[in-house]
Design a protein around this motif. Structure first.
Motif, PDB file in Angstrom:
ATOM      1  N   THR A   1       5.199  29.196 -20.932  1.00 50.50           N
ATOM      2  CA  THR A   1       5.269  30.391 -21.771  1.00 50.50           C
ATOM      3  C   THR A   1       4.742  31.627 -21.048  1.00 50.50           C
ATOM      4  O   THR A   1       4.835  32.732 -21.562  1.00 50.50           O
TER       5      THR A   1
ATOM      6  N   TYR B   1       1.946  25.703 -22.075  1.00 50.75           N
ATOM      7  CA  TYR B   1       1.243  25.743 -23.348  1.00 50.75           C
ATOM      8  C   TYR B   1       1.696  24.559 -24.199  1.00 50.75           C
ATOM      9  O   TYR B   1       2.852  24.155 -24.168  1.00 50.75           O
ATOM     10  N   SER B   2       0.757  23.995 -24.939  1.00 54.19           N
ATOM     11  CA  SER B   2       1.093  22.869 -25.808  1.00 54.19           C
ATOM     12  C   SER B   2       0.340  22.974 -27.123  1.00 54.19           C
ATOM     13  O   SER B   2      -0.785  23.477 -27.172  1.00 54.19           O
ATOM     14  N   LYS B   3       0.989  22.501 -28.186  1.00 59.86           N
ATOM     15  CA  LYS B   3       0.314  22.427 -29.501  1.00 59.86           C
ATOM     16  C   LYS B   3      -0.100  20.991 -29.812  1.00 59.86           C
ATOM     17  O   LYS B   3      -0.759  20.745 -30.800  1.00 59.86           O
ATOM     18  N   GLU B   4       0.363  20.043 -28.982  1.00 60.61           N
ATOM     19  CA  GLU B   4       0.159  18.618 -29.307  1.00 60.61           C
ATOM     20  C   GLU B   4      -0.802  17.968 -28.326  1.00 60.61           C
ATOM     21  O   GLU B   4      -0.402  17.545 -27.236  1.00 60.61           O
ATOM     22  N   TRP B   5      -2.058  17.932 -28.714  1.00 58.84           N
ATOM     23  CA  TRP B   5      -3.089  17.432 -27.812  1.00 58.84           C
ATOM     24  C   TRP B   5      -3.601  16.083 -28.262  1.00 58.84           C
ATOM     25  O   TRP B   5      -3.753  15.827 -29.439  1.00 58.84           O
TER      26      TRP B   5
ATOM     27  N   ALA C   1      -1.451  16.570 -23.045  1.00 57.05           N
ATOM     28  CA  ALA C   1      -0.806  17.651 -23.786  1.00 57.05           C
ATOM     29  C   ALA C   1       0.687  17.360 -23.838  1.00 57.05           C
ATOM     30  O   ALA C   1       1.368  17.431 -22.815  1.00 57.05           O
TER      31      ALA C   1
ATOM     32  N   LYS D   1      -7.213  23.584 -23.113  1.00 59.63           N
ATOM     33  CA  LYS D   1      -6.122  24.509 -23.470  1.00 59.63           C
ATOM     34  C   LYS D   1      -6.152  25.731 -22.558  1.00 59.63           C
ATOM     35  O   LYS D   1      -5.120  26.183 -22.070  1.00 59.63           O
TER      36      LYS D   1
ATOM     37  N   ASN E   1       4.732  17.804 -25.123  1.00 56.99           N
ATOM     38  CA  ASN E   1       5.659  18.929 -25.338  1.00 56.99           C
ATOM     39  C   ASN E   1       5.153  20.233 -24.746  1.00 56.99           C
ATOM     40  O   ASN E   1       5.234  21.295 -25.387  1.00 56.99           O
TER      41      ASN E   1
ATOM     42  N   GLU F   1     -11.011  23.136 -26.024  1.00 53.05           N
ATOM     43  CA  GLU F   1     -10.765  24.569 -25.776  1.00 53.05           C
ATOM     44  C   GLU F   1     -10.636  24.830 -24.271  1.00 53.05           C
ATOM     45  O   GLU F   1      -9.770  25.583 -23.821  1.00 53.05           O
TER      46      GLU F   1
END
Lengths: 183, 183
Positions: free
Chosen positions: A137, A105-109, A131, A95, A133, A92
């Motif tokens: 943003t 920002y990334s969704k793939e950690w 992180a 992120k 991709n 957390e």
């Protein structure tokens, strides 16, 4: 795989001797070594745990920060990083810091392990993340006192940046190279 | 190459607030940021400078140490390292520590740069060296309180050791990977 057994040291006494409120704490310990020898003043420096992020864009660039680093008295390049706040999980924090410091920002950690800072004094633990991709943003949030510049380093140029000494901290070097070598 | 100019911070006041004799010193500083903002309590941790060595044998094995690390409260693998004594040059310390800690000796040294430990607090500077064609010429000297085990890691296994988290400190990871990536 490793043959030799190593015995942990025994802490006989532990006393806090200095506190920098909300930042770090120094303790002095009386230690008993496995061979029976006693050391009266072994210091421990307790930092809060922290994170380092290796953010990689879809075009294989690493998102770094360039700014004046007062600890080193020079301008240098480091990775996004930060202290784990109370109640936060390391991921957390990672992120949050990535968005705050860079606007990416990334969704793939991916978790790359946690490591110690100083063999003897401790100085806290740092959790490494990658992180993938990561995309921009938002704008960085100016919560920090540093005047940070976001720079993108092409993965092909990492070796050159390392060789030239542009990457300023051992933590950033370790996370960056670990991310390249193990993935 | 880098476009943005970053201004150094101005130290208005500096006061030592804690000293662990012959080990480290804590100072608190009053800082003026480039934007005019004043910070009353910015801490600096002054460690003596230190070295880390990546010793490589003629058979391409890295000479490492495995022992209990009280700073991390665990057993782990690190590179030979040590504090630069008064009057010593970093390379002299590196040569001395390599012999003392491992009994290995090298005539072929390469400097890999110096790096900061903590972006904000400093915590000293570490000089990285690579020692090529390191060969065992003596037994380790038991000057340290650690009960160290010398282990040889084949260069081909470095990635695996890193991935498994066997290399315990960010300094050792940084020196090891830097040595591999830049040479």
């Amino acid at each position: 795989m490793f043959m030799k057994k190593h015995t942990f040291w025994k802490v006989i006494e532990n006393k806090d001797v200095f506190t920098a409120k909300n930042r770090f704490r120094i303790a002095v310990q009386k230690i008993k070594l496995p061979n029976g020898k006693v050391i009266d003043d072994y210091y421990q420096i307790h930092f809060p745990e922290c994170i380092l992020v290796v953010p990689v864009t879809p075009k294989n660039k690493i998102v770094c920060l360039r700014h004046y680093l007062h600890g080193f008295k020079k301008v240098g390049i480091v990775l996004p990083s930060g202290t784990i706040e109370k109640g936060e999980l390391p991921l957390e924090t990672a992120k949050r810091e990535l968005v705050e410091e860079t606007g990416y920002y990334s969704k793939e950690w991916r978790y790359l392990g946690n490591y110690g800072i100083h063999n003897n004094y401790g100085c806290g633990k740092v959790y490494f993340f990658r992180a993938n991709n990561a995309t921009k943003t938002s704008n960085p949030v100016s919560v920090d006192i540093e005047n940070m510049e976001t720079i993108l380093i092409d993965k092909k140029c990492i070796s050159e940046f390392l060789r030239k000494g542009y990457i300023a901290s051992i933590g950033s070097i370790a996370a960056l190279t670990l991310s390249e070598m193990v993935l």
